[in-house]
Scaffold this active site. Sequence first.
Site, PDB file in Angstrom:
ATOM      1  N   GLU A 365       0.837  -1.216   0.000  1.00  0.00           N
ATOM      2  CA  GLU A 365       0.000   0.000   0.000  1.00  0.00           C
ATOM      3  C   GLU A 365       0.864   1.255   0.000  1.00  0.00           C
ATOM      4  OE1 GLU A 365      -3.145   0.328  -0.289  1.00  0.00           O
ATOM      5  OE2 GLU A 365      -4.044  -1.588   0.273  1.00  0.00           O
ATOM      6  N   GLY A 366       2.002   1.184  -0.681  1.00  0.00           N
ATOM      7  CA  GLY A 366       2.952   2.293  -0.690  1.00  0.00           C
ATOM      8  C   GLY A 366       3.964   2.079   0.410  1.00  0.00           C
TER       9      GLY A 366
HETATM   10  P1  TGC Z   1       0.286  10.998  -9.785  1.00  0.00           P
HETATM   11  O1  TGC Z   1       0.574  11.946 -10.918  1.00  0.00           O
HETATM   12  O2  TGC Z   1       0.673  11.347  -8.420  1.00  0.00           O
HETATM   13  O3  TGC Z   1      -1.284  10.692  -9.775  1.00  0.00           O
HETATM   14  C1  TGC Z   1      -1.996  10.235 -10.904  1.00  0.00           C
HETATM   15  C2  TGC Z   1      -3.460  10.619 -10.699  1.00  0.00           C
HETATM   16  O4  TGC Z   1      -3.951   9.972  -9.522  1.00  0.00           O
HETATM   17  C3  TGC Z   1      -4.363  10.964  -8.544  1.00  0.00           C
HETATM   18  N1  TGC Z   1      -3.937  10.458  -7.228  1.00  0.00           N
HETATM   19  C4  TGC Z   1      -4.780   9.978  -6.306  1.00  0.00           C
HETATM   20  N2  TGC Z   1      -6.099   9.891  -6.272  1.00  0.00           N
HETATM   21  C5  TGC Z   1      -6.655   9.347  -5.178  1.00  0.00           C
HETATM   22  N3  TGC Z   1      -5.959   8.861  -4.145  1.00  0.00           N
HETATM   23  C6  TGC Z   1      -4.612   8.928  -4.146  1.00  0.00           C
HETATM   24  N4  TGC Z   1      -3.910   8.433  -3.119  1.00  0.00           N
HETATM   25  C7  TGC Z   1      -3.960   9.512  -5.258  1.00  0.00           C
HETATM   26  N5  TGC Z   1      -2.670   9.739  -5.581  1.00  0.00           N
HETATM   27  C8  TGC Z   1      -2.673  10.314  -6.793  1.00  0.00           C
HETATM   28  C9  TGC Z   1      -3.671  12.224  -8.943  1.00  0.00           C
HETATM   29  O5  TGC Z   1      -4.382  13.360  -8.508  1.00  0.00           O
HETATM   30  C10 TGC Z   1      -3.673  12.101 -10.455  1.00  0.00           C
HETATM   31  O6  TGC Z   1      -4.990  12.396 -10.899  1.00  0.00           O
HETATM   32  P2  TGC Z   1      -5.258  13.073 -12.347  1.00  0.00           P
HETATM   33  O7  TGC Z   1      -6.713  13.371 -12.341  1.00  0.00           O
HETATM   34  O8  TGC Z   1      -4.395  14.302 -12.379  1.00  0.00           O
HETATM   35  O9  TGC Z   1      -4.849  12.066 -13.358  1.00  0.00           O
HETATM   36  O10 TGC Z   1       0.883   9.611 -10.246  1.00  0.00           O
HETATM   37  P3  TGC Z   1       2.322   9.055 -10.067  1.00  0.00           P
HETATM   38  O11 TGC Z   1       2.543   8.004 -11.106  1.00  0.00           O
HETATM   39  O12 TGC Z   1       3.310  10.185  -9.953  1.00  0.00           O
HETATM   40  O13 TGC Z   1       2.102   8.339  -8.664  1.00  0.00           O
HETATM   41  C11 TGC Z   1       3.052   8.358  -7.767  1.00  0.00           C
HETATM   42  C12 TGC Z   1       2.595   7.634  -6.489  1.00  0.00           C
HETATM   43  C13 TGC Z   1       3.848   7.367  -5.709  1.00  0.00           C
HETATM   44  C14 TGC Z   1       1.701   8.554  -5.699  1.00  0.00           C
HETATM   45  C15 TGC Z   1       1.816   6.345  -6.779  1.00  0.00           C
HETATM   46  O14 TGC Z   1       2.329   5.670  -7.857  1.00  0.00           O
HETATM   47  C16 TGC Z   1       1.761   5.417  -5.584  1.00  0.00           C
HETATM   48  O15 TGC Z   1       0.969   5.608  -4.664  1.00  0.00           O
HETATM   49  N6  TGC Z   1       2.633   4.347  -5.545  1.00  0.00           N
HETATM   50  C17 TGC Z   1       2.573   3.311  -4.551  1.00  0.00           C
HETATM   51  C18 TGC Z   1       1.806   2.139  -5.139  1.00  0.00           C
HETATM   52  C19 TGC Z   1       1.039   1.375  -4.111  1.00  0.00           C
HETATM   53  O16 TGC Z   1       0.718   1.837  -3.043  1.00  0.00           O
HETATM   54  N7  TGC Z   1       0.651   0.153  -4.483  1.00  0.00           N
HETATM   55  C20 TGC Z   1      -0.169  -0.622  -3.652  1.00  0.00           C
HETATM   56  C21 TGC Z   1      -0.686  -1.826  -4.433  1.00  0.00           C
HETATM   57  S1  TGC Z   1      -2.102  -2.586  -3.689  1.00  0.00           S
HETATM   58  C22 TGC Z   1      -1.523  -3.272  -2.282  1.00  0.00           C
HETATM   59  O17 TGC Z   1      -0.425  -3.153  -1.863  1.00  0.00           O
HETATM   60  C23 TGC Z   1      -2.543  -4.036  -1.562  1.00  0.00           C
HETATM   61  S2  TGC Z   1      -2.027  -4.763  -0.139  1.00  0.00           S
HETATM   62  C24 TGC Z   1      -3.546  -5.007   0.506  1.00  0.00           C
HETATM   63  C25 TGC Z   1      -3.574  -5.808   1.712  1.00  0.00           C
HETATM   64  O18 TGC Z   1      -3.253  -7.021   1.661  1.00  0.00           O
HETATM   65  O19 TGC Z   1      -3.989  -5.237   2.759  1.00  0.00           O
HETATM   66  P1  FAD Z   2       9.713  -1.557  -5.481  1.00  0.00           P
HETATM   67  O1  FAD Z   2       8.706  -0.609  -6.012  1.00  0.00           O
HETATM   68  O2  FAD Z   2      10.598  -2.249  -6.472  1.00  0.00           O
HETATM   69  O3  FAD Z   2      10.624  -0.791  -4.416  1.00  0.00           O
HETATM   70  C1  FAD Z   2      11.829  -1.373  -3.903  1.00  0.00           C
HETATM   71  C2  FAD Z   2      12.453  -0.378  -2.925  1.00  0.00           C
HETATM   72  O4  FAD Z   2      12.781   0.839  -3.619  1.00  0.00           O
HETATM   73  C3  FAD Z   2      11.514   0.037  -1.783  1.00  0.00           C
HETATM   74  O5  FAD Z   2      12.266   0.167  -0.602  1.00  0.00           O
HETATM   75  C4  FAD Z   2      11.005   1.402  -2.212  1.00  0.00           C
HETATM   76  O6  FAD Z   2      10.649   2.246  -1.116  1.00  0.00           O
HETATM   77  C5  FAD Z   2      12.235   1.963  -2.966  1.00  0.00           C
HETATM   78  N1  FAD Z   2      11.845   2.949  -3.962  1.00  0.00           N
HETATM   79  C6  FAD Z   2      11.055   2.776  -5.048  1.00  0.00           C
HETATM   80  N2  FAD Z   2      10.954   3.909  -5.745  1.00  0.00           N
HETATM   81  C7  FAD Z   2      11.694   4.845  -5.084  1.00  0.00           C
HETATM   82  C8  FAD Z   2      11.969   6.216  -5.297  1.00  0.00           C
HETATM   83  N3  FAD Z   2      11.449   6.902  -6.310  1.00  0.00           N
HETATM   84  N4  FAD Z   2      12.777   6.843  -4.423  1.00  0.00           N
HETATM   85  C9  FAD Z   2      13.314   6.188  -3.356  1.00  0.00           C
HETATM   86  N5  FAD Z   2      13.078   4.888  -3.101  1.00  0.00           N
HETATM   87  C10 FAD Z   2      12.268   4.229  -3.958  1.00  0.00           C
HETATM   88  N6  FAD Z   2      -0.174  -5.305  -4.690  1.00  0.00           N
HETATM   89  C11 FAD Z   2      -1.392  -5.345  -5.308  1.00  0.00           C
HETATM   90  O7  FAD Z   2      -1.590  -4.756  -6.366  1.00  0.00           O
HETATM   91  N7  FAD Z   2      -2.417  -6.031  -4.746  1.00  0.00           N
HETATM   92  C12 FAD Z   2      -2.292  -6.725  -3.587  1.00  0.00           C
HETATM   93  O8  FAD Z   2      -3.260  -7.335  -3.102  1.00  0.00           O
HETATM   94  C13 FAD Z   2      -1.006  -6.723  -2.935  1.00  0.00           C
HETATM   95  N8  FAD Z   2      -0.813  -7.458  -1.806  1.00  0.00           N
HETATM   96  C14 FAD Z   2       0.467  -7.591  -1.310  1.00  0.00           C
HETATM   97  C15 FAD Z   2       0.718  -8.516  -0.279  1.00  0.00           C
HETATM   98  C16 FAD Z   2       2.007  -8.719   0.178  1.00  0.00           C
HETATM   99  C17 FAD Z   2       2.267  -9.760   1.216  1.00  0.00           C
HETATM  100  C18 FAD Z   2       3.071  -7.929  -0.343  1.00  0.00           C
HETATM  101  C19 FAD Z   2       4.473  -8.106   0.151  1.00  0.00           C
HETATM  102  C20 FAD Z   2       2.823  -7.010  -1.337  1.00  0.00           C
HETATM  103  C21 FAD Z   2       1.528  -6.843  -1.858  1.00  0.00           C
HETATM  104  N9  FAD Z   2       1.281  -5.988  -2.932  1.00  0.00           N
HETATM  105  C22 FAD Z   2       0.052  -5.983  -3.547  1.00  0.00           C
HETATM  106  C23 FAD Z   2       2.385  -5.296  -3.585  1.00  0.00           C
HETATM  107  C24 FAD Z   2       2.881  -4.065  -2.832  1.00  0.00           C
HETATM  108  O9  FAD Z   2       2.009  -2.998  -2.960  1.00  0.00           O
HETATM  109  C25 FAD Z   2       4.272  -3.736  -3.362  1.00  0.00           C
HETATM  110  O10 FAD Z   2       5.161  -4.717  -2.851  1.00  0.00           O
HETATM  111  C26 FAD Z   2       4.728  -2.354  -2.993  1.00  0.00           C
HETATM  112  O11 FAD Z   2       3.948  -1.366  -3.614  1.00  0.00           O
HETATM  113  C27 FAD Z   2       6.228  -2.120  -3.346  1.00  0.00           C
HETATM  114  O12 FAD Z   2       6.501  -2.541  -4.633  1.00  0.00           O
HETATM  115  P2  FAD Z   2       7.748  -3.521  -4.905  1.00  0.00           P
HETATM  116  O13 FAD Z   2       7.664  -4.633  -3.947  1.00  0.00           O
HETATM  117  O14 FAD Z   2       7.747  -3.873  -6.343  1.00  0.00           O
HETATM  118  O15 FAD Z   2       9.015  -2.654  -4.549  1.00  0.00           O
END
Ligand code: TGC
Ligand code: FAD
Length: 396
Positions: A365-366
């Site tokens: 989740e980031g």
């Molecule tokens: P960026 O230019 O920042 O944003 C693109 C568009 O999205 C809007 N936006 C958001 N809207 C709602 N909520 C947010 N948190 C938002 N953040 C950005 C933004 O306003 C923009 O909208 P528009 O209308 O202008 O197009 O895009 P970027 O590519 O620069 O994004 C950077 C960043 C770091 C914010 C984003 O890529 C990010 O959050 N990365 C982390 C990815 C992440 O958290 N992945 C999680 C995967 S799911 C998961 O881990 C599930 S685990 C679940 C579990 O088991 O509990």
């Molecule tokens: P990377 O993005 O490759 O990052 C590696 C390292 O580099 C990290 O320390 C990061 O902080 C650092 N880094 C990356 N970019 C930068 C930068 N610009 N500057 C400085 N440091 C940086 N995802 C889903 O979509 N759905 C799910 O249900 C889901 N469930 C998950 C469950 C588990 C158990 C785990 C482990 C992960 C899950 N995820 C899911 C994925 C999760 O959201 C990602 O692991 C997470 O977003 C980080 O991505 P990555 O592992 O590819 O690491």
Amino acid sequence: MFDFYQVGELLTPEEQAMQKAARRFLEAECLPYIAAWWENAEFPTHLIRKFGEMGFLGPNIPVEYGGLGASAATYGVVSYELERIDSGLRSFCSVQSSLVMYPIWAYGSEEQKREYLPRLARGELVGCFGLTEADGGSDPDGNMKTRARRDGGDYVLNGSKMWITNGNLAHIALIWAKDEAGVVRGFIVPTDSKGFRAHKIQHKASLRASVTSELVLEEVRVPKTALLPGVEGLKGPLSCLTQARFGIAWGALGALEAVYTEALAFAQSRTTFGAPIARRQLVQEKLVRMAADHTKGLLLAWRLARLKDESRLRPAQVSLAKRDNVRAALNGARAAREILGGSGITLEYHSIRHMLNLETVDTYEGTHDIHTLILGRELTGENALGEGPRPRTVAR
Ligand code: TGC
Ligand code: FAD
């Protein structure tokens, strides 16, 4: 319940009642078994329908679609109680509620809402959320290779997703893919579709009581009615993450309460050099840090919930709470493990399980650092995430 500033009194009677009911249920049905589930890498699938009956699945979704129509803090306290037992239980409910039900409710057609939401709320259907890909989850836009191409009245999906919670349990997968114009779109994909495969990830040393999978999509054909019509671009999945991160900000404090109370009880009963270790300043400092972090985190989470109900919540505010509450819980779990000494390395105690789980929670989740950079960008107006040579996704 540990609540140093009586934040519980700021909750409504309904929110308080939900927290009590959740605690009673989870202490009876999960606490005695969680260490074994974790050790055996088992998720308790027999409880999914019960989670539905308890209102743990989509509590914020309106009643007409099977939810409780409850407040943000109701979802918060449910997350807190689930994660007080284990982050894997909270993960299951986070994904179902925030990452599957929320996007269908917010961006789905009326038919999609009626078809899926009530069954997801009852736990008859399980969903998963496929955003992350193997090349790097922090930059989902830049690294998204999964594609959806139009073919007559259908879409055909190709690609793969990595680290997907509930992947092997799910009946439907919310898949985020780029269309032929390079725009991110969401698709509801039945997991029994031809060409869809889920591979369970083995040998995890964290979040073991949770199913994590790789998803592979090869020429998976879905009708155009599988597309979520209400959103285009990365803000679709990111807005779902805002919901889930909000729940994690509460959940992590449940884990922190669990490790704090375990460490405190141990410190009061363990005697060395003629006195309980709780009498030692070094031990007290660790306990005080845990209690202070828990207290501040709870106030943050409560305020966030009220802002959410008033539709005044900004994503960066959620980033701050997710980042800080999870890191506080992780540090607390490490300190609790230390206070427990050698006993702390066994699953007879809960702290090491929480500690290992929280390593995942700090990453998914980031990551902690990504939230730092999101906040840095918000505060300074300067983007330290990195620009990259890739074209930006622009909503049409
Ligand atoms: P960026 O230019 O920042 O944003 C693109 C568009 O999205 C809007 N936006 C958001 N809207 C709602 N909520 C947010 N948190 C938002 N953040 C950005 C933004 O306003 C923009 O909208 P528009 O209308 O202008 O197009 O895009 P970027 O590519 O620069 O994004 C950077 C960043 C770091 C914010 C984003 O890529 C990010 O959050 N990365 C982390 C990815 C992440 O958290 N992945 C999680 C995967 S799911 C998961 O881990 C599930 S685990 C679940 C579990 O088991 O509990
Ligand atoms: P990377 O993005 O490759 O990052 C590696 C390292 O580099 C990290 O320390 C990061 O902080 C650092 N880094 C990356 N970019 C930068 C930068 N610009 N500057 C400085 N440091 C940086 N995802 C889903 O979509 N759905 C799910 O249900 C889901 N469930 C998950 C469950 C588990 C158990 C785990 C482990 C992960 C899950 N995820 C899911 C994925 C999760 O959201 C990602 O692991 C997470 O977003 C980080 O991505 P990555 O592992 O590819 O690491």
